[in-house]
Scaffold this motif. Structure first.
Motif, mmCIF file in Angstrom:
data_model
loop_
_atom_site.group_PDB
_atom_site.id
_atom_site.type_symbol
_atom_site.label_atom_id
_atom_site.label_comp_id
_atom_site.label_asym_id
_atom_site.label_seq_id
_atom_site.Cartn_x
_atom_site.Cartn_y
_atom_site.Cartn_z
ATOM 1 N N VAL A 43 0.635 -1.217 0.020
ATOM 2 C CA VAL A 43 -0.032 0.107 0.021
ATOM 3 C C VAL A 43 0.743 1.206 0.064
ATOM 4 O O VAL A 43 0.484 2.249 -1.020
ATOM 5 N N LEU A 44 1.871 1.284 1.062
ATOM 6 C CA LEU A 44 2.801 2.477 1.143
ATOM 7 C C LEU A 44 3.576 2.515 -0.340
ATOM 8 O O LEU A 44 3.569 3.816 -0.766
ATOM 9 N N ILE A 45 4.373 1.760 -0.874
ATOM 10 C CA ILE A 45 4.860 1.873 -2.038
ATOM 11 C C ILE A 45 4.001 2.046 -3.246
ATOM 12 O O ILE A 45 4.345 3.044 -3.901
ATOM 13 N N PHE A 46 2.705 1.606 -3.495
ATOM 14 C CA PHE A 46 1.989 1.848 -4.548
ATOM 15 C C PHE A 46 1.485 3.468 -4.578
ATOM 16 O O PHE A 46 1.215 4.155 -5.456
ATOM 17 N N GLY A 47 1.014 3.764 -3.142
ATOM 18 C CA GLY A 47 0.707 5.066 -2.870
ATOM 19 C C GLY A 47 1.697 6.048 -3.534
ATOM 20 O O GLY A 47 1.670 7.058 -4.005
#
Length: 153
Positions: A43-47
């Protein structure tokens, strides 16, 4: 002539450690952490990738002013800090597992894990310092390079 053991032959059983030498549920907690942190990291990386590359003008818009504008917000500071810390803990735990699996000598294992932990500490400390001490409006910088919220001095 050298003989090679039959690769299909069963391995001799390992001696089971006594109850006094087991480390409790540390490996179980590490395993669960790897799964949970992996999901959160996705979630953090794709955000991060969406905001930096897809939204707005794409990769050509990423410069000092872009980073300064993002890190002026506590939300993005915490987002990037979580991404840094989780990625480093996740990766360090993974490499620690590999070292434990493949380093046969205890001395080699100790040296490799010590270097791994040292690299972890240096990276996390420096990354955290950069995130929280970053000055988006450094004095003496050209006004065209500063973000819009900075006043030229």
């Amino acid at each position: 002539m050298t003989t090679v053991a039959d690769p299909k032959a069963p391995r001799p059983p390992r001696a089971k450690p006594s109850r006094l030498t087991t480390r409790g549920n540390t490996e179980l907690y590490g395993w669960v952490f790897m799964r949970a942190s992996g999901v959160i990291l996705l979630v953090l990386i794709f955000g991060h990738l969406f905001v930096n590359l897809v939204a707005g003008e794409g990769v050509k818009a990423i410069d000092f002013g872009f980073v300064a504008g993002k890190w002026a917000s506590p939300f993005w500071q915490v987002w990037d800090l979580l991404m840094l810390w989780l990625a480093m803990i996740h990766g360090t735990n993974g490499v620690r597992t590999i070292v434990n699996d493949y380093a046969e000598r205890p001395g080699t294992r100790l040296v490799l894990k010590s270097l791994l932990y040292l690299a972890f500490v240096i990276t996390v400390v420096l990354g955290t310092l950069v995130i929280f001490t970053f000055d988006p409006c450094p004095s003496g910088s050209p006004a065209d390079l500063l973000p819009s919220f900075c006043t030229a001095s």
